[in-house]
Design an enzyme around this catalytic site. Structure first.
Site, PDB file in Angstrom:
ATOM      1  N   GLU A  51       0.824  -1.216   0.000  1.00  0.00           N
ATOM      2  CA  GLU A  51       0.000   0.000   0.000  1.00  0.00           C
ATOM      3  C   GLU A  51       0.855   1.263   0.000  1.00  0.00           C
ATOM      4  O   GLU A  51       0.569   2.217   0.715  1.00  0.00           O
ATOM      5  CB  GLU A  51      -0.968  -0.019   1.193  1.00  0.00           C
ATOM      6  CG  GLU A  51      -1.938  -1.199   1.138  1.00  0.00           C
ATOM      7  CD  GLU A  51      -2.922  -1.274   2.305  1.00  0.00           C
ATOM      8  OE1 GLU A  51      -2.631  -0.682   3.354  1.00  0.00           O
ATOM      9  OE2 GLU A  51      -3.956  -1.934   2.155  1.00  0.00           O
ATOM     10  N   ASP A  89      -8.553  -9.050   4.176  1.00  0.00           N
ATOM     11  CA  ASP A  89      -8.220  -7.993   5.131  1.00  0.00           C
ATOM     12  C   ASP A  89      -9.257  -7.868   6.237  1.00  0.00           C
ATOM     13  O   ASP A  89     -10.040  -6.934   6.225  1.00  0.00           O
ATOM     14  CB  ASP A  89      -8.083  -6.654   4.378  1.00  0.00           C
ATOM     15  CG  ASP A  89      -7.520  -5.559   5.272  1.00  0.00           C
ATOM     16  OD1 ASP A  89      -6.941  -5.883   6.318  1.00  0.00           O
ATOM     17  OD2 ASP A  89      -7.677  -4.382   4.918  1.00  0.00           O
ATOM     18  N   GLU A 139     -12.313  -2.519  12.707  1.00  0.00           N
ATOM     19  CA  GLU A 139     -12.360  -1.798  11.433  1.00  0.00           C
ATOM     20  C   GLU A 139     -13.551  -2.226  10.570  1.00  0.00           C
ATOM     21  O   GLU A 139     -14.293  -1.377  10.076  1.00  0.00           O
ATOM     22  CB  GLU A 139     -11.052  -2.012  10.662  1.00  0.00           C
ATOM     23  CG  GLU A 139     -11.055  -1.347   9.294  1.00  0.00           C
ATOM     24  CD  GLU A 139      -9.717  -1.486   8.560  1.00  0.00           C
ATOM     25  OE1 GLU A 139      -8.789  -2.092   9.129  1.00  0.00           O
ATOM     26  OE2 GLU A 139      -9.618  -0.993   7.428  1.00  0.00           O
TER      27      GLU A 139
END
Lengths: 645, 645
Positions: free
Chosen positions: A265, A344, A372
């Site tokens: 990323e 993820d 998250e």
């Protein structure tokens, strides 16, 4: 050092009441050194009497046979004995007594031996020093700012960090990485000229047996060292890391090691120099080895600039494709840190094949305590059942380390949602013993946090929390397909939000069907990364578990699941059910206010009630968006005629 | 004051070459005062000789008959004469001569009278003093930071603002609102303790006849004045505004007035006090009236927390529903500022019915020169043809004011994309004369900017720009449905991005059809807000213009358009065509590099080339997302068998 006391901060699972049994007893601590001293102070703080030789109710002593971090507990002739394999074991044994409460001092107890399953039980903080303009100070944090830094500097008062260390030790955690794996410009300096801040934080953790680790920027030799390269095979680079690491250990002798997110990323990494990730990790391992440190090298490497039009690239394959060829090539103190699933931290993923296949590499399995993708600490979502499933998978519990991203910030309740504290507690306990029953852990947490409350609260918490992860799963993305969240912040639904993006996270829904074909026969071949029997089970449309069906297969809306329902009807049914379950959860909590048990403080009750309102709103939004999306696309009406907007 | 000269900033449409004809002539200016002085300095700067009485090639004089801002131009016996109705008219007449170049000094010219159609030709800057964490310094700005402020303070050197004023005067603009209509905490103070900054900016604009306006926070009496209310009928509030406004005019005697965004997207407004928007606007109008100032009161009021599940609420209706009942109740110096379409600056919208119906209210029509929804100054999208269509609609050109959001920042080329300068220029020219032909305006701009280049460049610019708005429309949201952009930043496609949001911007696509039913017969009734014949035209599925079909109707994919194509085939065809047109545009520009005309500077050519690469990438992304979305939903294959991913 003294026992940290905080005002205006919730005590989590260590309120004074938790120490009542010890407070009325006589204790002997037959050991020396800082951790034994911590135990003595805990006893004194609890109001217990410390004796040196006289008659005692509780004896804490050392016994090498119990091994690293281990302890034995027993009771005979009115004396409860804890024998720690080392001072840390003594501390863990002490907290075992705290968990037992009065029961620790009743009747006889045969010897029980306790040893942690995981050597390293670690929390990663994604804290920044500075407030990042998009990600905030704590990346993926939902509980306020950092407990370490404020206003761009180390907090002058680290009492709260000491209190945090104490909470962590009480559930068995022994390592903390203090800063974000995305190491920005300011935070890079923690390795060198701001090392003093790391040392101060390490000093706050040390009395509770917790080592501090640091996320470092792979390009540090350039960014901090003024070199022209960060090539892991370059002699100057290796010397720079060796000297820098030596300096770190000169300042913090029990420093744990480095955490690295490389080539991921946008972060720098060895690919820029044509080197492998083993080259990168081993360079740092070499620098750390003389001091007993380790490097946690994250396997989260994938193409985040994928073309959504290219259906042959599969992000799920990326970690295995990158790392499996390197199996056996990592040094002993280089630990490959692998997210538990191939994508993820979705609410439902299969276990990563990297964990099942890389037998020649030391592994750390990474979980996400911070919610998250599971409600961001605004939703009740007790994650222990999910982790328990993951850890029950062959090989997962055999990893040497269990790591999780922390859910803690400077919020009054530590975790935003008061009930999210249970996730932090449960993570520590499962890292110690992956076989523990999530419901039993919840009981432990409830007893500590709410001072052994009566049955009404216990029943309510079980009713609300035991199934809350599956409830969350029901009202969000269906059947393992994942990622139907709002891009960026990842809260709330957006079915097509990631569908035409470069992130590799697609569901391929059209008017006929939905799901990702990851089979060997007709898809991306990801199922081939699994060993048998999983390789064949996931490949098979008939044998693939319902809850992962759309992760592995693209099927028509009329496809009949093992449950007997069609895919489309399953989508409608679970979404109506999930939202209803949240409504029930909310009612249960509401009723609690009327029971007059007095065990839930008014402020905690109010905070949870507010958050349940939001959870219900959001669950209904999920229900309606998902149902409307699939109704518009499939044209199939709900078999039960319920309203779909 | 002197003519501003900038290094490292592109001269836009006033390069030295534009003044060549004047530079070789003798000029007499028969007028006094600051604006006449500006003209004298312009002549001197151009190298022209200024005479007081002797023989002259160009005579600039005053003649009241030409009216406010007006001028007459003629040529007889070798003398070109400009007669300004006032000093501003003199200035505009001077720039008319600049536009004509050598032609101004050739042959005979019968008298031409020029008067602006719009009294106020105004640019609104959405500039902040501080950099907003999400919106940046210039909200919806795509050309760098603010030309007024940097690092939280007024720029110490305002040369660039003077240069900007000069560019604006050259295309006829006479008013600028200098700060964002969303007035944040810091910017609120421009009204009081930071008024000196406004005065300094006003001083930079003044030599070019441009008045400065200020966006103010409706809650200023509370925020700045320490009052407990901002109720527009409260005596203390009214006194506060009166006194504050008096102070403004004591500092800036030619101050233009206030701009207000109230009760909109979270901004405070009169609704909080149970008052109407007429009450709010009139309070400010009363405060401004003694000094000849005006308030621009924005009609952009709608529910931005709409429930997407509620199909009865229609954002398109909002402005009319809110403001039509107030028609006739606004004071003379209260100007209702209405976006040209009922939604929000989409590439294609019908004209707002507010403009067509509110005959008893002074109106300003608001356009958007900044390309928020039209490619963000990374795409070539010449907007004059769109504005020309809007202004051609009955009543629109009769509004007293034409206002637009500026596209200028501290970028080297002013507007990011060098060709986006043409939009700024064209806006000014159309505000002066709405009947001007967009292609003729482009010629004017080309001649000034590129020093009257040869045919190859002129042809290329026409080929690239004349149709670029329709090209943009082709590759983006189809048939007027709008808003298929990425939420938040609004760049690039996201078909469902706003579909399940509170913003009131939906397309309702399902497997059978697409579009918003806004008819009286079966929809939201929005068509009923129009006068005849539009009310019936838009209501009728047969008579509604194709380009607005999905704005007014929900139709099946197989519905046959007036063009003869089906809706679904139209979607495919236009999207393939739009992307191809961008590819051609890119080739045309590429070829220009080889022509050796020397009229396009290398840096400009390179910047445009880079941006065309991005435009092509983005157009193809739009093509593929839109086509894939509708193919997945409809299942209808492309009649020509082209690849849809």
């Amino acid at each position: 050092m003294s026992i940290p006391e905080l005002t205006d901060v919730h005590p989590a699972w260590l309120p004074p009441e938790a120490f009542r049994a010890i407070g009325s007893r006589r204790t002997v601590v037959r050991a020396d050194g800082p951790l034994a001293e911590t135990v003595r102070q805990e006893v004194a703080q609890a109001g217990g009497s410390l004796t040196d030789a006289g008659p005692a109710d509780l004896v804490l002593t050392l016994s090498e046979a119990e091994g690293e971090d281990g302890y034995a507990i027993s009771r005979r002739d009115g004396v409860t004995t804890v024998a720690g394999g080392d001072p840390a074991g003594l501390l863990y044994g002490f907290f075992h007594v705290v968990r037992l409460g009065e029961a620790a001092f009743e009747g006889e107890r045969p010897v029980e031996h306790h040893r942690p399953a995981m050597r390293r039980r670690m929390l990663d903080h994604w804290d920044n020093i500075d407030v990042h303009p998009v990600m905030g100070q704590v990346e993926r944090g939902y509980a306020g700012g950092s407990i370490f830094w404020a206003d761009g500097a180390l907090r002058p008062d680290l009492t709260r960090v000491r209190a945090y260390a104490r909470l962590l030790a009480a559930c068995g955690i022994n390592a903390v990485a203090i800063n974000n794996v995305n190491v920005h410009a300011t935070e890079a300096h923690l390795l060198t000229d701001r090392l003093g801040e790391v040392a101060a934080i390490a000093a706050a953790f040390r009395p509770y047996g917790i080592r501090v680790h640091l996320s470092v920027n792979f390009a540090s030799p350039i960014v901090l060292g003024g070199l022209s390269t960060a090539d892991p095979l370059d002699a100057d680079v290796r010397r720079w890391w060796a000297e820098t690491t030596e300096q770190v250990y000169a300042t913090i002798p029990d420093f744990g090691g480095y955490v690295v997110k490389a080539d991921s990323e946008g972060q720098p990494g060895p690919f820029a120099y044509g080197r492998t990730h083993a080259d990168g990790a081993n360079m740092l391992a070499d620098a750390l080895a003389p001091f007993g440190g380790v490097v946690h090298w994250r396997a989260f490497v994938y193409n985040h600039r994928q073309d959504w039009r290219d259906r042959s690239t599969d992000r799920a394959r990326a970690a295995y494709d990158h790392f499996a060829p390197l199996d056996g090539r990592f040094l002993d103190n280089a630990i490959l840190q692998v997210k538990h699933g191939p994508m993820d931290f979705q609410p439902r993923e299969p276990v990563s094949p990297v964990i099942l296949q890389m037998q020649g590499t030391r592994l750390a399995v990474e979980l996400q305590v911070t919610q998250e993708y599971t409600g961001q600490q605004r939703h009740v979502c007790y994650l222990a059942p999910m982790w328990s499933e993951v850890l029950g998978f062959e090989d997962v519990a055999e990893a040497g380390d269990l790591v999780a991203v922390s859910n803690v910030g400077d919020d009054r309740y530590w975790t935003g949602h008061p009930l999210a504290q249970a996730n932090l507690y449960a993570f520590g306990r499962l890292a110690w013993d992956p076989a523990l029953d999530p419901a039993a852990i919840l009981d432990e947490w409830t007893d500590l946090t709410f001072a052994r409350p009566g049955e009404p609260l216990r029943r309510t918490l079980h009713a609300m929390m035991d199934g809350s992860w599956r409830t969350y799963e029901r009202y969000t993305a269906p059947l393992g397909v994942g990622f139907m969240v709002r891009p960026g912040h990842h809260y709330g639904p957006d079915v097509d939000g990631y569908e035409y993006t470069p992130w590799g996270t697609y569901h391929f829904a059209d008017r006929d069907g939905v799901g990702v074909d990851r089979t060997r026969a007709t898809g991306t071949g990801f199922t081939g990364q699994y060993p048998e029997p999983w390789s064949d089970i996931y490949e098979s449309l008939e044998r693939c578990p319902d809850e992962l069906l759309l992760f592995f297969h693209h099927v028509p809306y009329g496809h009949v699941l093992q449950s007997g329902s069609t895919v489309i009807q399953h989508i409608y049914d679970t979404h109506f059910a999930g939202a209803e379950e949240v409504a029930e959860m909310r009612l249960l909590w509401e009723k609690l206010a009327g029971t007059g048990t007095g065990t839930v403080a008014a402020d905690v009750h109010a905070r949870v009630r507010e958050l349940l309102d939001e959870q219900l709103r959001c669950a209904e939004e999920w229900r309606d968006q998902i149902n409307a999306y699939f109704f518009r696309k499939s044209g199939v009406p709900d078999a039960h005629g319920r309203h779909i907007p």
